[in-house]
Scaffold this motif. Structure first.
Motif, PDB file in Angstrom:
ATOM      1  N   ASN A  53       0.825  -1.211   0.000  1.00 42.45           N
ATOM      2  CA  ASN A  53       0.000   0.000   0.000  1.00 42.45           C
ATOM      3  C   ASN A  53       0.850   1.248   0.000  1.00 42.45           C
ATOM      4  N   GLY A  54       0.262   2.326  -0.495  1.00 40.66           N
ATOM      5  CA  GLY A  54       0.957   3.606  -0.434  1.00 40.66           C
ATOM      6  C   GLY A  54      -0.055   4.724  -0.372  1.00 40.66           C
ATOM      7  N   GLU A  55       0.306   5.816   0.303  1.00 40.97           N
ATOM      8  CA  GLU A  55      -0.578   6.969   0.271  1.00 40.97           C
ATOM      9  C   GLU A  55       0.240   8.244   0.291  1.00 40.97           C
ATOM     10  N   TYR A  56      -0.243   9.228  -0.443  1.00 35.64           N
ATOM     11  CA  TYR A  56       0.418  10.529  -0.510  1.00 35.64           C
ATOM     12  C   TYR A  56      -0.656  11.579  -0.311  1.00 35.64           C
ATOM     13  N   ASN A  57      -0.493  12.416   0.682  1.00 32.76           N
ATOM     14  CA  ASN A  57      -1.497  13.434   0.979  1.00 32.76           C
ATOM     15  C   ASN A  57      -0.920  14.818   0.716  1.00 32.76           C
ATOM     16  N   TYR A  58      -1.452  15.458  -0.293  1.00 34.56           N
ATOM     17  CA  TYR A  58      -0.979  16.783  -0.652  1.00 34.56           C
ATOM     18  C   TYR A  58      -1.649  17.826   0.229  1.00 34.56           C
ATOM     19  N   PHE A  59      -0.828  18.646   0.888  1.00 39.51           N
ATOM     20  CA  PHE A  59      -1.364  19.689   1.770  1.00 39.51           C
ATOM     21  C   PHE A  59      -0.486  20.917   1.617  1.00 39.51           C
ATOM     22  N   SER A  60      -1.034  21.961   1.117  1.00 35.87           N
ATOM     23  CA  SER A  60      -0.235  23.169   0.894  1.00 35.87           C
ATOM     24  C   SER A  60       0.104  23.827   2.227  1.00 35.87           C
ATOM     25  N   SER A  61       1.383  23.984   2.512  1.00 32.93           N
ATOM     26  CA  SER A  61       1.805  24.532   3.804  1.00 32.93           C
ATOM     27  C   SER A  61       1.513  26.026   3.923  1.00 32.93           C
ATOM     28  N   ASP A  62       1.076  26.661   2.810  1.00 35.63           N
ATOM     29  CA  ASP A  62       0.664  28.059   2.896  1.00 35.63           C
ATOM     30  C   ASP A  62      -0.526  28.227   3.827  1.00 35.63           C
ATOM     31  N   GLN A  63      -1.249  27.112   4.037  1.00 34.74           N
ATOM     32  CA  GLN A  63      -2.460  27.202   4.854  1.00 34.74           C
ATOM     33  C   GLN A  63      -2.119  27.297   6.334  1.00 34.74           C
TER      34      GLN A  63
END
Lengths: 177, 301
Positions: free
Chosen positions: B224-234
């Motif tokens: 399994n693999g997961e990648y969670n994109y979260f903009s650190s500008d927030q």
């Protein structure tokens, strides 16, 4: 001689007791009992046909229709054991010996091919046929080995699944035609 | 003349026999064929099963849930960071844990409760299967995931942090597709809401996009693999990274064991999505495992 041949020729194409019995709600259940775990599944949408004229039987079912008490068991059955996405159907075609009579239960010997998990195997099983009016009921109880049909059981769960599975068939067929 | 007649008679008999045997043979396979045709015509919708083996990929919740009357107990464990070195046995000395219980109310709705040691967060959520993948009906399964998380850690220096300041929420759409028996993928857009953020520059509402998948290696194991994109500008107050995790699933009977490597310490949405301070490049990798056990509470089905 020639005169005899023509009615003989015609007779071959005619059936004697032209009655076919079919059902779409036949029952097949299987049961595995071990010290570790009991496994029970039932299928109530089996399609079956008994042709009394030519003494042939056939039944077929969609393997995903087997209902287990535990949902996880059903999932593992479909995903890991029977591989229902690859082999969606199980079927049997064969013939029986013996003459059926109205209002009587006849013991017959059914022999034919059982196809399960993509593997076909010749089997002979005793069965009973009960003919009453427009209804013919076929019953059979027999054992099948998962290994005969290439169903792989890993060592970890070997003690949880019996080597021989008890199968029960009950087909209540109604006359068609 | 009589020899000719004999020839005609025998050939006729042979011909009849051939016809009869042919007739008998077609009856045999045609009997099964009529049944097969009838079954194909009346085939009911078959919903895709077992898109994933567990109710979470590594941290991301999947569309899978316990069935009606099913109870699932889960332990999620994360050790320390690998870059803590040999002195801390590469992180094995430290531990963060989350206990969770999931229950299936019916085949579409399930609820869960959990408690993490990190920040002593209690979380509660429900998962609703809105759409299920089925051939010629829907190409994907879509579930709704709504959770509420509450921090119970005592802040002695900040006594004003009370009640609703301790809560955060996650609202996610789980969109998954089982491509074949080996490959399943899930897209997870999430909306996070933090009731309290460190500085005015931080957003109370933040968004993340998760991409997760599993490849079946054998009947009972998968990668399994997961990648969670979260903009650190927030969240400018805290330098955060995208949460990236890998895991191996081992399924045995009623258990699913997942061995994981992740750069996230937290195990609930607001934490692993928006507060991942570890980076893979620096070796901030947490080794851990998820273990789940399924129980069946319903007596008859």
């Amino acid at each position: 001689m020639k005169i005899l041949i023509i009615p003989l020729f015609i007779l071959c194409f005619c059936s004697v007791s032209a009655q076919t019995f079919t059902t779409r709600n036949g029952f097949v259940g299987f049961y595995s009992k071990t010290d570790m775990e009991d496994i029970k599944a039932e299928h109530k949408q089996v399609y079956g046909v008994i042709d009394a004229a030519s003494k042939r039987v056939a039944f077929t079912l969609l393997v995903k229709g087997f209902v287990f008490r535990k949902q996880l068991m059903q999932e593992h059955f479909n995903e890991n054991y029977i591989e229902s996405d690859q082999y969606p159907k199980a079927s049997f075609t064969g013939t029986y010996t013996g003459e059926i009579k109205e209002q009587t239960i006849t013991n017959v010997q059914v022999s034919g091919q059982m196809t399960l998990h993509g593997v076909s195997k010749e089997i002979q099983i005793p069965a009973t046929l009960h003919w009453e009016g427009g209804k013919l009921t076929g019953k059979a109880n027999f054992k099948l080995n998962p290994s005969d049909f290439n169903i792989k059981i890993p060592a970890l769960v070997r003690d949880k699944i019996a080597k021989q599975i008890d199968v029960t068939v009950l087909m209540e067929c109604n006359v068609t035609k | 003349m009589s020899r000719n007649r004999l020839f005609v008679n025998t050939s006729l008999c042979f011909f009849i026999l051939l016809i009869v045997s042919f007739n008998a043979h077609t009856q045999d396979s045609s009997l099964l064929k009529t049944l097969d045709d009838a079954i194909s015509q009346n085939r009911r919708t078959e919903y895709v099963q077992a898109t994933f083996k567990a109710t979470q990929v590594i941290n991301t919740p999947t569309i899978e849930a316990p069935p009606r009357g099913g109870l699932q107990f889960m332990i999620m464990h994360r050790f320390g960071k690998l870059n803590e070195g040999a002195y801390a046995l590469f992180g094995l000395d430290n531990a963060g844990i989350r206990f969770g219980l999931d229950y299936g109310i019916n085949d579409r709705l399930s609820i869960g409760l959990g408690r993490s040691s990190f920040d002593k967060v209690y979380d509660g959520y429900f998962k609703l299967k809105m759409l299920r993948q089925a051939r010629s009906k829907s190409p994907v399964s879509i579930s709704l995931f709504e959770s509420m998380n509450h921090v119970t850690l005592r802040y002695r220096d900040k006594p004003y942090i009370s009640g609703r300041y301790r809560s955060s929420f996650q609202s996610a759409l789980l969109i998954a597709r089982k491509f074949n028996s080996r490959l399943s993928l899930q897209l997870t857009p999430s909306w996070l809401h933090y009731n309290l953020v460190p500085t005015p520059e931080d957003n109370n509402d933040a968004f993340a996009l998760g991409m997760a998948g599993r490849i079946k290696l054998s009947k009972r194991t998968s990668l399994n693999g997961e990648y969670n994109y979260f903009s650190s500008d927030q969240t400018p107050a805290l330098p955060v990274y995208h949460s990236l995790s890998f895991g191996i699933d081992l399924e045995t009977g009623g258990h699913v064991f997942q061995l994981v490597f992740t750069n996230s310490q937290g195990m609930v949405g607001p934490y692993y999505l928006g507060k991942t301070t570890g980076s893979w490049a620096s070796g901030d990798i947490y080794f851990g495992f998820n273990v789940s056990r399924a129980f069946n509470l319903k007596k008859d089905r």
